[in-house]
Motif scaffolding. Structure first.
Motif, mmCIF file in Angstrom:
data_model
loop_
_atom_site.group_PDB
_atom_site.id
_atom_site.type_symbol
_atom_site.label_atom_id
_atom_site.label_comp_id
_atom_site.label_asym_id
_atom_site.label_seq_id
_atom_site.Cartn_x
_atom_site.Cartn_y
_atom_site.Cartn_z
ATOM 1 N N PHE A 182 0.836 -1.196 0.000
ATOM 2 C CA PHE A 182 0.000 0.000 0.000
ATOM 3 C C PHE A 182 0.869 1.244 0.000
ATOM 4 C CE2 PHE A 182 -2.226 -3.309 2.269
ATOM 5 C CZ PHE A 182 -3.477 -3.292 1.699
ATOM 6 N N ALA A 183 0.285 2.349 -0.444
ATOM 7 C CA ALA A 183 0.903 3.646 -0.181
ATOM 8 C C ALA A 183 0.913 3.786 1.336
ATOM 9 C CB ALA A 183 0.095 4.764 -0.824
ATOM 10 N N LEU A 184 1.965 4.348 1.885
ATOM 11 C CA LEU A 184 2.117 4.414 3.339
ATOM 12 C C LEU A 184 0.903 5.044 4.020
ATOM 13 C CD1 LEU A 184 3.969 3.839 5.720
ATOM 14 C CD2 LEU A 184 4.971 6.095 5.384
ATOM 15 N N ALA A 185 0.358 6.072 3.429
ATOM 16 C CA ALA A 185 -0.787 6.767 4.025
ATOM 17 C C ALA A 185 -2.032 5.886 4.114
ATOM 18 C CB ALA A 185 -1.100 8.031 3.227
ATOM 19 N N GLN A 186 -2.094 4.818 3.309
ATOM 20 C CA GLN A 186 -3.275 3.942 3.290
ATOM 21 C C GLN A 186 -3.131 2.701 4.167
ATOM 22 O OE1 GLN A 186 -6.089 4.866 1.779
ATOM 23 N NE2 GLN A 186 -5.002 6.749 1.332
ATOM 24 N N ALA A 187 -1.956 2.451 4.713
ATOM 25 C CA ALA A 187 -1.689 1.197 5.421
ATOM 26 C C ALA A 187 -2.623 0.981 6.610
ATOM 27 C CB ALA A 187 -0.236 1.133 5.864
ATOM 28 N N GLY A 188 -2.805 1.982 7.433
ATOM 29 C CA GLY A 188 -3.673 1.839 8.607
ATOM 30 C C GLY A 188 -5.115 1.552 8.222
ATOM 31 N N LYS A 189 -5.617 2.279 7.225
ATOM 32 C CA LYS A 189 -6.986 2.064 6.761
ATOM 33 C C LYS A 189 -7.146 0.665 6.167
ATOM 34 C CE LYS A 189 -7.771 6.931 5.738
ATOM 35 N NZ LYS A 189 -7.944 7.938 4.687
ATOM 36 N N ALA A 190 -6.127 0.188 5.482
ATOM 37 C CA ALA A 190 -6.187 -1.135 4.869
ATOM 38 C C ALA A 190 -6.254 -2.228 5.937
ATOM 39 C CB ALA A 190 -4.979 -1.351 3.973
ATOM 40 N N ILE A 191 -5.453 -2.091 6.982
ATOM 41 C CA ILE A 191 -5.489 -3.075 8.076
ATOM 42 C C ILE A 191 -6.861 -3.043 8.748
ATOM 43 C CG2 ILE A 191 -4.552 -3.629 10.354
ATOM 44 C CD1 ILE A 191 -1.812 -2.661 9.255
ATOM 45 N N ASP A 192 -7.391 -1.852 8.998
ATOM 46 C CA ASP A 192 -8.726 -1.729 9.598
ATOM 47 C C ASP A 192 -9.785 -2.388 8.716
ATOM 48 O OD1 ASP A 192 -7.644 -0.317 11.719
ATOM 49 O OD2 ASP A 192 -8.256 1.659 10.957
ATOM 50 N N ALA A 193 -9.684 -2.189 7.397
ATOM 51 C CA ALA A 193 -10.662 -2.774 6.475
ATOM 52 C C ALA A 193 -10.579 -4.291 6.491
ATOM 53 C CB ALA A 193 -10.431 -2.236 5.062
ATOM 54 N N ALA A 194 -9.360 -4.829 6.547
ATOM 55 C CA ALA A 194 -9.192 -6.286 6.569
ATOM 56 C C ALA A 194 -9.780 -6.877 7.846
ATOM 57 C CB ALA A 194 -7.712 -6.648 6.439
#
Length: 191
Positions: A119-131
């Protein structure tokens, strides 16, 4: 979120200066004077990519039941990773093992499946939350990286070469041996 600058270091570059020239290399009777120099180069950069893994562990009375439940849940996690902007979403681990009671008797099966995405670094937290919202019950990462890794390495390598040349020129000048030929250059990969 504050990010520490990561250091990408190019390892030592060594050059051997031979004052008597390249012809002396082939003559085993000649013991040439040798000067070995090394240089280091470093580049500071803030990572702009993150890699994270998310997975599902499920249990079932039979192997088929555990795997079916796992596949269904994992499809949701994979869709969430892709929807969150995940690139190169790939399965990194799948396992199936028997589950045992404390007495060591068979008690069904455990299936596990883990996918990794960048992921783009800025999206990493949101991606983990979504998973996790999609059903992931195992998460690993993020680990950080650079989208321009090769360019950073080459900049550090240029610094190492310049550093080694400075050392070689200084040593050659100090020893009054001006005729120099580079016989060998070694590049070690960054640690």
């Amino acid at each position: 979120m504050t990010m520490k600058a990561f250091v990408l270091a190019a390892a030592a570059l060594a050059g051997v200066l031979r004052p008597e020239g390249a012809a002396a290399v082939d003559d085993p009777a000649v013991k040439p004077d040798t000067v070995t120099v090394s240089g280091t180069g470093a580049v500071r950069a803030v990572p702009d990519r993150a890699t994270s893994s998310a997975g599902v562990e499920t249990r079932g009375a039979t192997a088929q039941a555990a795997l079916s439940a796992n596949a269904e849940a994992m499809n949701d996690v994979l869709a969430a990773l892709r929807a969150a902007g995940g690139k190169d979403v790939t399965t990194s681990n799948v396992s199936l093992s028997p589950q045992l009671t404390p007495e060591g008797k068979p008690n069904g099966f455990v299936a596990s499946n883990v996918a990794t995405a960048e992921f783009a670094l800025a999206q990493a937290g949101k991606a983990i939350d979504a998973a996790v919202a999609a059903g992931a019950n195992t998460v690993y990462g993020p680990s950080f990286s650079f989208s321009n890794q090769e360019a950073l390495y080459l900049r550090a390598l240029d610094g190492a070469v310049a550093h080694a040349k400075t050392h070689g020129k200084r040593l050659a000048a100090e020893t009054e041996k001006w005729r120099k030929v580079i016989q060998e250059a070694k590049i070690s990969p960054p640690a």
